[in-house]
Scaffold this motif. Structure first.
Motif, PDB file in Angstrom:
ATOM      1  N   GLN A   1      35.535  95.150  10.000  1.00 15.29           N
ATOM      2  CA  GLN A   1      35.200  96.569  10.073  1.00 15.29           C
ATOM      3  C   GLN A   1      33.735  96.831   9.750  1.00 15.29           C
ATOM      4  O   GLN A   1      33.236  97.912  10.003  1.00 15.29           O
ATOM      5  CB  GLN A   1      36.097  97.379   9.136  1.00 15.29           C
ATOM      6  CG  GLN A   1      37.546  97.396   9.579  1.00 15.29           C
ATOM      7  CD  GLN A   1      37.733  97.880  11.004  1.00 15.29           C
ATOM      8  OE1 GLN A   1      37.074  98.796  11.462  1.00 15.29           O
ATOM      9  NE2 GLN A   1      38.646  97.256  11.731  1.00 15.29           N
ATOM     10  N   ASP A   2      33.042  95.862   9.161  1.00 17.06           N
ATOM     11  CA  ASP A   2      31.652  96.047   8.769  1.00 17.06           C
ATOM     12  C   ASP A   2      30.668  95.682   9.872  1.00 17.06           C
ATOM     13  O   ASP A   2      29.559  96.187   9.908  1.00 17.06           O
ATOM     14  CB  ASP A   2      31.328  95.218   7.524  1.00 17.06           C
ATOM     15  CG  ASP A   2      31.999  95.749   6.287  1.00 17.06           C
ATOM     16  OD1 ASP A   2      32.363  96.945   6.278  1.00 17.06           O
ATOM     17  OD2 ASP A   2      32.177  94.982   5.339  1.00 17.06           O
TER      18      ASP A   2
ATOM     19  N   GLU B   1      46.853  87.773  22.068  1.00 18.12           N
ATOM     20  CA  GLU B   1      47.343  87.256  20.789  1.00 18.12           C
ATOM     21  C   GLU B   1      46.310  86.329  20.149  1.00 18.12           C
ATOM     22  O   GLU B   1      46.098  86.367  18.937  1.00 18.12           O
ATOM     23  CB  GLU B   1      48.686  86.528  20.969  1.00 18.12           C
ATOM     24  CG  GLU B   1      49.858  87.447  21.268  1.00 18.12           C
ATOM     25  CD  GLU B   1      49.845  87.976  22.705  1.00 18.12           C
ATOM     26  OE1 GLU B   1      49.297  87.307  23.610  1.00 18.12           O
ATOM     27  OE2 GLU B   1      50.373  89.086  22.916  1.00 18.12           O
ATOM     28  N   GLU B   2      45.695  85.478  20.975  1.00 14.00           N
ATOM     29  CA  GLU B   2      44.660  84.595  20.447  1.00 14.00           C
ATOM     30  C   GLU B   2      43.473  85.399  19.924  1.00 14.00           C
ATOM     31  O   GLU B   2      42.923  85.084  18.872  1.00 14.00           O
ATOM     32  CB  GLU B   2      44.182  83.615  21.520  1.00 14.00           C
ATOM     33  CG  GLU B   2      45.175  82.527  21.834  1.00 14.00           C
ATOM     34  CD  GLU B   2      44.629  81.583  22.889  1.00 14.00           C
ATOM     35  OE1 GLU B   2      43.565  80.980  22.657  1.00 14.00           O
ATOM     36  OE2 GLU B   2      45.280  81.472  23.949  1.00 14.00           O
ATOM     37  N   ALA B   3      43.089  86.429  20.675  1.00 16.38           N
ATOM     38  CA  ALA B   3      41.973  87.270  20.242  1.00 16.38           C
ATOM     39  C   ALA B   3      42.297  87.923  18.903  1.00 16.38           C
ATOM     40  O   ALA B   3      41.454  87.948  17.995  1.00 16.38           O
ATOM     41  CB  ALA B   3      41.666  88.337  21.291  1.00 16.38           C
ATOM     42  N   GLU B   4      43.503  88.431  18.779  1.00 12.64           N
ATOM     43  CA  GLU B   4      43.898  89.074  17.521  1.00 12.64           C
ATOM     44  C   GLU B   4      43.875  88.078  16.364  1.00 12.64           C
ATOM     45  O   GLU B   4      43.396  88.392  15.280  1.00 12.64           O
ATOM     46  CB  GLU B   4      45.290  89.687  17.654  1.00 12.64           C
ATOM     47  CG  GLU B   4      45.730  90.427  16.404  1.00 12.64           C
ATOM     48  CD  GLU B   4      47.060  91.126  16.587  1.00 12.64           C
ATOM     49  OE1 GLU B   4      47.265  92.138  15.896  1.00 12.64           O
ATOM     50  OE2 GLU B   4      47.884  90.678  17.416  1.00 12.64           O
TER      51      GLU B   4
ATOM     52  N   SER C   1      35.064  94.529  19.335  1.00 13.22           N
ATOM     53  CA  SER C   1      36.135  93.641  19.793  1.00 13.22           C
ATOM     54  C   SER C   1      37.503  94.160  19.370  1.00 13.22           C
ATOM     55  O   SER C   1      38.461  94.084  20.137  1.00 13.22           O
ATOM     56  CB  SER C   1      35.914  92.218  19.253  1.00 13.22           C
ATOM     57  OG  SER C   1      34.774  91.652  19.853  1.00 13.22           O
ATOM     58  N   VAL C   2      37.592  94.685  18.157  1.00 16.13           N
ATOM     59  CA  VAL C   2      38.861  95.270  17.706  1.00 16.13           C
ATOM     60  C   VAL C   2      39.222  96.452  18.595  1.00 16.13           C
ATOM     61  O   VAL C   2      40.373  96.597  19.025  1.00 16.13           O
ATOM     62  CB  VAL C   2      38.784  95.685  16.216  1.00 16.13           C
ATOM     63  CG1 VAL C   2      39.979  96.535  15.823  1.00 16.13           C
ATOM     64  CG2 VAL C   2      38.694  94.454  15.327  1.00 16.13           C
ATOM     65  N   ALA C   3      38.245  97.308  18.898  1.00 19.39           N
ATOM     66  CA  ALA C   3      38.503  98.455  19.769  1.00 19.39           C
ATOM     67  C   ALA C   3      38.937  97.985  21.162  1.00 19.39           C
ATOM     68  O   ALA C   3      39.859  98.563  21.752  1.00 19.39           O
ATOM     69  CB  ALA C   3      37.266  99.344  19.859  1.00 19.39           C
ATOM     70  N   ALA C   4      38.296  96.949  21.681  1.00 19.07           N
ATOM     71  CA  ALA C   4      38.677  96.424  22.992  1.00 19.07           C
ATOM     72  C   ALA C   4      40.106  95.891  22.971  1.00 19.07           C
ATOM     73  O   ALA C   4      40.868  96.091  23.929  1.00 19.07           O
ATOM     74  CB  ALA C   4      37.700  95.331  23.425  1.00 19.07           C
ATOM     75  N   LEU C   5      40.474  95.230  21.893  1.00 22.59           N
ATOM     76  CA  LEU C   5      41.835  94.720  21.752  1.00 22.59           C
ATOM     77  C   LEU C   5      42.837  95.877  21.727  1.00 22.59           C
ATOM     78  O   LEU C   5      43.874  95.840  22.399  1.00 22.59           O
ATOM     79  CB  LEU C   5      41.958  93.870  20.487  1.00 22.59           C
ATOM     80  CG  LEU C   5      43.340  93.315  20.170  1.00 22.59           C
ATOM     81  CD1 LEU C   5      43.813  92.364  21.262  1.00 22.59           C
ATOM     82  CD2 LEU C   5      43.314  92.606  18.825  1.00 22.59           C
ATOM     83  N   LEU C   6      42.512  96.909  20.957  1.00 17.57           N
ATOM     84  CA  LEU C   6      43.395  98.074  20.894  1.00 17.57           C
ATOM     85  C   LEU C   6      43.538  98.741  22.263  1.00 17.57           C
ATOM     86  O   LEU C   6      44.637  99.135  22.667  1.00 17.57           O
ATOM     87  CB  LEU C   6      42.870  99.072  19.859  1.00 17.57           C
ATOM     88  CG  LEU C   6      42.988  98.611  18.401  1.00 17.57           C
ATOM     89  CD1 LEU C   6      42.151  99.502  17.496  1.00 17.57           C
ATOM     90  CD2 LEU C   6      44.441  98.587  17.959  1.00 17.57           C
TER      91      LEU C   6
END
Length: 199
Positions: free
Chosen positions: A114-115, A100-103, A122-127
């Protein structure tokens, strides 16, 4: 001063090599420079790199302190560095299982998430951590497409034949779009130029 950028480059090289002793040494050199001449940019960069190396070596508490210092100094002063510090702190929180903190940290990066390659990872790792492999895959595929179009546009701009090269205004316009997908004609020119270089 011109000594700032080589020091930042050295810190980045040490981070890439995972050399914690060298990063610590160059942070001390940079901190002495900052104490003498003042340079918040260099101070923030040192905290980001040192924090990242500390995280990579399992020193999560130390990493959190360094990255928190980078976040404090860059907030409102340097959006690019602040975004980098947010992404690095999010990566640390992912390592710690604090999803949650990462998000929340990644949401603070805004549209740039996204750029930037590191943010996209990091977004992919979170997903993935949340069990959504297909969304992680789509995220990385979008990032790879962005990189391919960006590189093709740059290759087109380097074409030695002025007739095939985009005008300076068209190139600048593409840069002002904030790394969005480039016009298909530029992409095709870039692909053609890369093919000529390879052949």
């Amino acid at each position: 001063p011109t000594g700032v950028y080589p020091c930042c480059d050295m810190l980045h090289a040490c981070e890439l090599a995972g050399g914690i002793e060298r990063v610590a040494h160059w942070c001390a050199v940079a901190d002495a420079f900052v104490a003498t001449y003042g340079c918040p940019f260099l101070y923030a960069v040192c905290r980001i790199y040192y924090g990242s190396v500390r995280a990579a070596t399992g020193r999560c508490d130390d990493a959190g302190r360094e990255l928190a210092a980078a976040l404090r100094i860059t907030e409102g002063a340097s959006p690019g560095l602040h975004a980098r510090a947010l992404v690095r702190m999010a990566s640390l929180r992912l390592r710690q299982g604090r999803l949650e903190e990462a998000e929340g940290l990644l949401s603070g990066v805004g549209a740039a998430v996204q750029d930037e390659a590191e943010a996209a990872l990091s977004v992919a790792a979170l997903l993935l951590a949340r069990g959504d492999g297909p969304a992680a895959s789509r995220n990385l595929e979008q990032r790879m497409h962005h990189l391919a179009t960006h590189r093709s546009h740059l290759a087109a701009a380097l074409d030695p034949d002025p007739a095939r090269r985009p005008s300076a205004a068209a190139f600048a316009s593409g840069l002002r779009q904030g790394r969005r997908a480039w016009a298909s004609s530029d992409i095709e020119r870039g692909k053609a130029y890369r093919a000529r270089l390879a052949g």
